[in-house]
Design a protein around this motif. Structure first.
Motif, PDB file in Angstrom:
ATOM      1  N   GLY A   1      43.727 -24.543  -6.008  1.00  0.00           N
ATOM      2  CA  GLY A   1      42.940 -24.418  -4.975  1.00  0.00           C
ATOM      3  C   GLY A   1      41.846 -23.176  -5.438  1.00  0.00           C
ATOM      4  N   GLY A   2      41.949 -22.443  -6.645  1.00  0.00           N
ATOM      5  CA  GLY A   2      41.334 -21.438  -7.177  1.00  0.00           C
ATOM      6  C   GLY A   2      39.760 -21.844  -7.569  1.00  0.00           C
ATOM      7  N   SER A   3      39.778 -23.061  -8.023  1.00  0.00           N
ATOM      8  CA  SER A   3      38.588 -23.806  -8.358  1.00  0.00           C
ATOM      9  C   SER A   3      37.626 -24.032  -7.264  1.00  0.00           C
ATOM     10  CB  SER A   3      38.741 -25.063  -9.556  1.00  0.00           C
ATOM     11  OG  SER A   3      39.561 -24.859 -10.672  1.00  0.00           O
ATOM     12  N   ALA A   4      38.149 -24.497  -6.258  1.00  0.00           N
ATOM     13  CA  ALA A   4      37.513 -25.017  -5.148  1.00  0.00           C
ATOM     14  C   ALA A   4      37.091 -23.781  -4.530  1.00  0.00           C
ATOM     15  CB  ALA A   4      38.428 -25.723  -4.096  1.00  0.00           C
ATOM     16  N   LEU A   5      37.892 -22.670  -4.319  1.00  0.00           N
ATOM     17  CA  LEU A   5      37.186 -21.379  -3.964  1.00  0.00           C
ATOM     18  C   LEU A   5      36.264 -20.919  -4.768  1.00  0.00           C
ATOM     19  CD1 LEU A   5      37.968 -19.024  -1.914  1.00  0.00           C
ATOM     20  CD2 LEU A   5      39.528 -18.026  -3.682  1.00  0.00           C
ATOM     21  N   CYS A   6      36.143 -20.959  -5.914  1.00  0.00           N
ATOM     22  CA  CYS A   6      35.098 -20.618  -6.658  1.00  0.00           C
ATOM     23  C   CYS A   6      33.876 -21.101  -6.521  1.00  0.00           C
ATOM     24  CB  CYS A   6      35.466 -20.428  -8.277  1.00  0.00           C
ATOM     25  SG  CYS A   6      36.685 -19.126  -8.814  1.00  0.00           S
ATOM     26  N   LEU A   7      33.893 -22.516  -6.399  1.00  0.00           N
ATOM     27  CA  LEU A   7      32.890 -23.675  -6.199  1.00  0.00           C
ATOM     28  C   LEU A   7      32.311 -23.001  -4.760  1.00  0.00           C
ATOM     29  CD1 LEU A   7      33.551 -27.033  -7.283  1.00  0.00           C
ATOM     30  CD2 LEU A   7      31.932 -25.342  -8.301  1.00  0.00           C
ATOM     31  N   GLN A   8      32.937 -22.696  -3.702  1.00  0.00           N
ATOM     32  CA  GLN A   8      32.663 -22.402  -2.462  1.00  0.00           C
ATOM     33  C   GLN A   8      31.811 -21.116  -2.435  1.00  0.00           C
ATOM     34  OE1 GLN A   8      35.971 -21.658   0.276  1.00  0.00           O
ATOM     35  NE2 GLN A   8      34.763 -20.673   1.448  1.00  0.00           N
ATOM     36  N   TYR A   9      32.105 -20.300  -3.152  1.00  0.00           N
ATOM     37  CA  TYR A   9      31.610 -18.744  -3.152  1.00  0.00           C
ATOM     38  C   TYR A   9      30.421 -18.672  -4.108  1.00  0.00           C
ATOM     39  CZ  TYR A   9      34.733 -16.456   0.097  1.00  0.00           C
ATOM     40  OH  TYR A   9      35.563 -16.139   1.203  1.00  0.00           O
ATOM     41  N   ILE A  10      30.212 -19.865  -5.026  1.00  0.00           N
ATOM     42  CA  ILE A  10      29.170 -20.048  -5.838  1.00  0.00           C
ATOM     43  C   ILE A  10      28.126 -20.465  -4.834  1.00  0.00           C
ATOM     44  CG2 ILE A  10      27.807 -21.597  -7.494  1.00  0.00           C
ATOM     45  CD1 ILE A  10      30.553 -21.240  -9.299  1.00  0.00           C
ATOM     46  N   LEU A  11      28.364 -21.196  -4.078  1.00  0.00           N
ATOM     47  CA  LEU A  11      27.295 -21.885  -3.080  1.00  0.00           C
ATOM     48  C   LEU A  11      26.776 -20.838  -2.310  1.00  0.00           C
ATOM     49  CD1 LEU A  11      28.655 -25.497  -2.354  1.00  0.00           C
ATOM     50  CD2 LEU A  11      26.719 -24.599  -3.782  1.00  0.00           C
ATOM     51  N   ARG A  12      27.935 -19.852  -1.711  1.00  0.00           N
ATOM     52  CA  ARG A  12      27.535 -18.785  -0.834  1.00  0.00           C
ATOM     53  C   ARG A  12      26.659 -17.877  -1.603  1.00  0.00           C
ATOM     54  NH1 ARG A  12      32.230 -16.265   3.214  1.00  0.00           N
ATOM     55  NH2 ARG A  12      30.673 -14.667   3.974  1.00  0.00           N
ATOM     56  N   PHE A  13      26.944 -17.323  -2.892  1.00  0.00           N
ATOM     57  CA  PHE A  13      26.192 -16.507  -3.333  1.00  0.00           C
ATOM     58  C   PHE A  13      24.774 -16.979  -3.553  1.00  0.00           C
ATOM     59  CE2 PHE A  13      30.157 -14.434  -4.970  1.00  0.00           C
ATOM     60  CZ  PHE A  13      29.693 -13.083  -4.777  1.00  0.00           C
ATOM     61  N   ALA A  14      24.784 -18.331  -3.907  1.00  0.00           N
ATOM     62  CA  ALA A  14      23.274 -18.609  -3.980  1.00  0.00           C
ATOM     63  C   ALA A  14      22.552 -18.805  -2.709  1.00  0.00           C
ATOM     64  CB  ALA A  14      23.399 -20.307  -4.409  1.00  0.00           C
ATOM     65  N   VAL A  15      23.135 -18.890  -1.482  1.00  0.00           N
ATOM     66  CA  VAL A  15      22.537 -18.913  -0.205  1.00  0.00           C
ATOM     67  C   VAL A  15      22.189 -17.277   0.088  1.00  0.00           C
ATOM     68  CG1 VAL A  15      22.946 -18.884   2.332  1.00  0.00           C
ATOM     69  CG2 VAL A  15      23.711 -20.660   0.903  1.00  0.00           C
ATOM     70  N   VAL A  16      23.262 -16.316  -0.066  1.00  0.00           N
ATOM     71  CA  VAL A  16      22.872 -14.891  -0.077  1.00  0.00           C
ATOM     72  C   VAL A  16      21.588 -14.428  -0.996  1.00  0.00           C
ATOM     73  CG1 VAL A  16      23.713 -12.597  -0.336  1.00  0.00           C
ATOM     74  CG2 VAL A  16      25.073 -14.399   0.700  1.00  0.00           C
ATOM     75  N   HIS A  17      21.932 -14.942  -2.306  1.00  0.00           N
ATOM     76  CA  HIS A  17      20.366 -14.620  -3.157  1.00  0.00           C
ATOM     77  C   HIS A  17      19.019 -15.095  -2.635  1.00  0.00           C
ATOM     78  CE1 HIS A  17      18.540 -13.254  -6.772  1.00  0.00           C
ATOM     79  NE2 HIS A  17      18.021 -14.585  -7.136  1.00  0.00           N
TER      80      HIS A  17
END
Length: 325
Positions: free
Chosen positions: A279-295
């Motif tokens: 599930g680590g890959s899914a977690l990383c994908l999730q936070y990539i999108l979240r970092f994009a929203v924050v940026h």
């Protein structure tokens, strides 16, 4: 919460995927197949129940804090061990009181849309939580009689450990990120001429960044604990989940262990030690999108600040000319 990460963590071992995490491309393919087969609503399944759980946990924390005067936020070390112990006590009580609801929401999150007879709602999750707590209802009663479903009291220890560990780790990381940001800002101020501090960006952006970083690192560090906790909650629940390797089919969640130590031994023996990071890959994908929203939010704040700094000059200049006349 993080429904696809949980599906990967729970179902990978059931389909012979020993010690292997899914690649991002396979996960995107599975997401597309689930959406195509079950509809777009399947990707948001469990959202309303999760919001209900979050509100219930906040309400429980506030009520306990109001009655007992225990702190709702993790105190600093300077406040003394008594306040920290009070916070730990409050979180333990809150976690225990909302534990049946958490189990019901988790089951609703991972359950396949095609396996549910009716659409789940917050009221149905509360009903399932009450049935699990009282051991009533046909499905829960038979599961308890066959010793398939763990009693609620056996789920307290792993759930409390995960909740407290997540709060402590996230608080430490949040403080470190804010401290590093303040040190960086101080060096920039000392090394350059004096700049006016923009309260909008400098006040909001560090908190946005720290909040995202501490959630990501806490989830990543405590991923093994979350996998163990989720599997214990779903043990004996007869959940039917989507096969993440072939999202067009569904599989039953099957496991046979009766406590925390047996769950760890079963994971290591059947799937290998790296299975704790599934599930680590899914977690990383999730936070990539979240970092994009924050940026994107940071860029929006900069645009608002630049607009507010340049816009008022024109009317002020014309006003001064009129006053001189």
């Amino acid at each position: 919460k993080q429904w696809y990460q949980r599906r990967v963590a729970i179902t990978a071992g059931n389909v012979g995927c020993k010690a292997r995490d899914l690649s991002p491309l396979l996960m995107l393919k599975a997401i597309f197949q689930i959406q195509q087969r079950q509809g777009l609503a399947a990707l948001w399944k469990g959202f309303t129940c999760h919001m209900m759980l979050e509100g219930l946990q906040l309400t429980t924390d506030s009520c306990i804090s109001h009655i007992t005067d225990l702190p709702k936020e993790l105190p600093s070390l300077s406040e003394g061990p008594g306040r920290i112990l009070g916070y730990v006590t409050l979180k333990c009580l809150s976690t225990i009181m909302t534990l049946p609801v958490f189990s019901a929401v988790l089951l609703d999150t991972v359950q396949s849309e095609s396996a549910r007879g009716e659409s789940a709602s917050p009221m149905s999750c509360l009903k399932d939580a009450a049935c699990r707590f009282t051991r009533k209802g046909s499905s829960y009663q038979s599961s308890y009689q066959n010793r398939l479903l763990l009693p609620v009291h056996q789920l307290i220890l792993p759930t409390v450990i995960y909740t407290l560990s997540w709060d402590i780790v996230s608080h430490i990381i949040h403080s470190l990120v804010l401290k590093i940001d303040r040190m960086r800002a101080a060096k920039q101020t000392d090394g350059s001429s004096r700049r006016p501090k923009t309260s909008l960006i400098d006040g909001v952006w560090p908190e946005l960044l720290a909040g995202t970083v501490h959630c990501f690192l806490a989830d990543l560090i405590l991923l093994p604990l979350e996998i163990i906790m989720n599997r214990l909650h779903l043990l004996g629940s007869r959940a039917i989940v989507d096969d993440v390797l072939d999202a067009r089919t569904v599989i039953p969640y099957q496991a046979s262990y009766s406590n925390l130590s047996q769950c760890v031994e079963a994971l290591v023996d059947s799937e290998g030690a790296p299975s704790f990071w599934k599930g680590g890959s899914a977690l990383c994908l999730q936070y990539i999108l979240r970092f994009a929203v924050v940026h994107s939010a940071r860029l929006l704040l900069k645009s608002i600040h630049n607009f507010s700094q340049t816009r008022p000059h024109e009317p002020n200049d014309s006003l001064s000319v009129n006053l001189e006349k």
